[in-house]
Design an enzyme around this catalytic site. Structure first.
Site, mmCIF file in Angstrom:
data_model
loop_
_atom_site.group_PDB
_atom_site.id
_atom_site.type_symbol
_atom_site.label_atom_id
_atom_site.label_comp_id
_atom_site.label_asym_id
_atom_site.label_seq_id
_atom_site.Cartn_x
_atom_site.Cartn_y
_atom_site.Cartn_z
ATOM 1 N N ARG A 109 0.837 -1.201 0.000
ATOM 2 C CA ARG A 109 0.000 0.000 0.000
ATOM 3 C C ARG A 109 0.871 1.249 0.000
ATOM 4 O O ARG A 109 0.547 2.255 -0.632
ATOM 5 C CB ARG A 109 -0.949 -0.004 1.210
ATOM 6 N N TYR B 266 -17.920 16.074 -15.098
ATOM 7 C CA TYR B 266 -18.286 14.660 -15.143
ATOM 8 C C TYR B 266 -19.208 14.311 -13.975
ATOM 9 O O TYR B 266 -18.992 14.732 -12.841
ATOM 10 C CB TYR B 266 -17.011 13.815 -15.096
ATOM 11 N N ASP C 6 -8.587 18.135 -14.690
ATOM 12 C CA ASP C 6 -8.807 16.772 -15.158
ATOM 13 C C ASP C 6 -8.410 16.733 -16.630
ATOM 14 O O ASP C 6 -9.069 17.337 -17.479
ATOM 15 C CB ASP C 6 -10.281 16.401 -14.980
ATOM 16 N N LYS D 291 -9.216 5.452 -19.340
ATOM 17 C CA LYS D 291 -9.591 5.919 -20.668
ATOM 18 C C LYS D 291 -8.402 5.819 -21.642
ATOM 19 O O LYS D 291 -7.877 4.743 -21.864
ATOM 20 C CB LYS D 291 -10.152 7.329 -20.563
#
Length: 389
Positions: free
Chosen positions: A50, A102, A174, A199
């Site tokens: 982690r 978004y 973004d 994406k």
């Protein structure tokens, strides 16, 4: 050597591109949760995955190189990246956001962070005067998409950075739709860049991932702390897949864009189409700004059909283009924002932003352009109600 040629080389050789232990030309998948220590606190740089993993670290170095940042961070999704960045703020703080942001980002602020006292204001970020007017002492950041999702509005990055610095607040962009191949927000003074790497960066619709990049050592330390403390990290196998996808970003995007430009030309000419949203069009209100800060108009197209079409009939008649959420994969995807990606935004807010029920969003893939055009326009023709046009 051109900037694009330099970038294409960095895609392959940027970051940590070879394994220092074995010389492997691809960073291996370090599929481990923990690492041996010689004595407590004495180890080889890793103690728990982690907190750090060599495969994820290679990806984080790579995206930092590509965005001209100093530090990158990889997360389990784009929203995990955004949520971690939002942890930089406190109860009572306010963020100015794009008015057609978004839907997942809106939901995150409206349904999750607002419960903890983090507020937001939506404005048309293409209008810098409107952005400036929205900034008051409680505002701590400006968060923009450029292009916006799904109306493909363009925001002046230098202008946003200038306003943010004037008021001593953060600017966050973004960059999912353009990627660093077309646009590098940090070069224009932006503080933080985020991506849904699901994406274009991944590019093959086979992973879910998010990234964040900064230049500031102070921001890097804070985001790094929250990445570890919150724990929404990207797993080694997905990190490996994302590195693999990024290597072909330049050649894929060149094909995506070439196809998109051909489809846009046909949409603009079509009597069935009322309006086309595409930053590469000279008629787009943000075309000049887009040319200043990006090298192309991307491969996302939104459009509205004229009256007398049944969009569900259009979807049923598509054979190559797929009705699905997401974007940026090698396959072409179409969706209905009002009922899919942006359904979490209340109807009155959607319509005020210009996001009506007739809007369609097309993510243009890398199939043969003529096949895509035929598939789309046959479906549009068959969607006419009783032969209307």
């Amino acid at each position: 050597m051109s900037k694009r040629e330099n970038f294409a080389t960095t895609l392959i050789h940027g970051g940590i591109s070879q394994d220092k232990h074995t010389g492997a030309v691809n960073i291996p998948i370090y599929q481990t949760s923990t690492y041996a220590q010689e004595t407590p606190g004495v180890h080889h740089g890793y103690e728990y995955s982690r907190s750090g993993n060599p495969t994820r670290e290679a990806l984080e170095h790579l995206i930092a190189d590509l965005e001209h940042g100093t530090n990158g961070f990889a997360f389990a999704s784009g929203l995990a990246a955004i949520a971690t960045v939002f942890h930089l703020f406190q109860s009572g703080d306010e963020i100015v956001i794009s008015n057609d942001v978004y839907g997942g980002t809106f939901r995150l602020l409206d349904k999750v962070f607002q419960s903890f006292g983090l507020k937001y204001t939506q404005v048309n970020t293409s209008d810098l005067a409107e952005v400036e007017a929205a900034v008051h002492p409680g505002v701590k950041a400006i968060y923009v998409e450029t292009p916006t999702n799904p109306l493909l509005g363009i925001t002046d990055l230098e202008g946003i950075a200038r306003i943010a610095k004037k008021h001593g607040i953060l600017s966050i962009v973004d960059n999912t739709f353009y990627t660093p191949y077309l646009q590098k927000p940090l070069d224009f003074g932006i503080d933080i860049v985020v991506h849904s790497a699901t994406k274009y960066l991944g590019g093959h619709s086979d992973l879910v991932a998010g990234l964040a990049v900064v230049k500031s050592a102070e921001l890097a330390e804070r985001i790094g702390f929250y990445q570890n403390a919150i724990g929404g990290i990207l797993q080694p196998f997905d990190s490996f897949l994302l590195i693999r996808g990024i290597k072909t970003l330049a050649v894929r995007l060149d094909r995506h864009i070439a196809n998109a430009e051909k489809i846009v030309d046909r949409l603009v000419e079509s009597k069935d189409v009322k309006k086309v949203y595409y930053p590469g069009l000279d008629s787009h209100p943000g075309a000049d700004i887009n040319r200043k800060q990006a090298s192309a108009g991307g491969a996302m197209i939104s459009f509205e059909l004229t009256e007398g079409h049944d969009i569900n009939e259009l979807f049923r008649n598509l054979n190559i283009i797929t009705l699905a959420e997401s974007l940026g994969g090698v396959e072409s995807l179409i969706e209905h924002p009002a009922s899919m990606t942006h359904a979490s935004i209340p109807k009155e807010i959607r319509e005020k932003a210009g996001l009506g029920d007739g809007l369609l969003r097309l993510s243009v893939g890398i199939e043969d352009a003529d096949d895509l055009i035929e598939d789309l326009f046959v479906a549009i023709e068959r969607s006419r109600i009783n032969g209307q046009i």
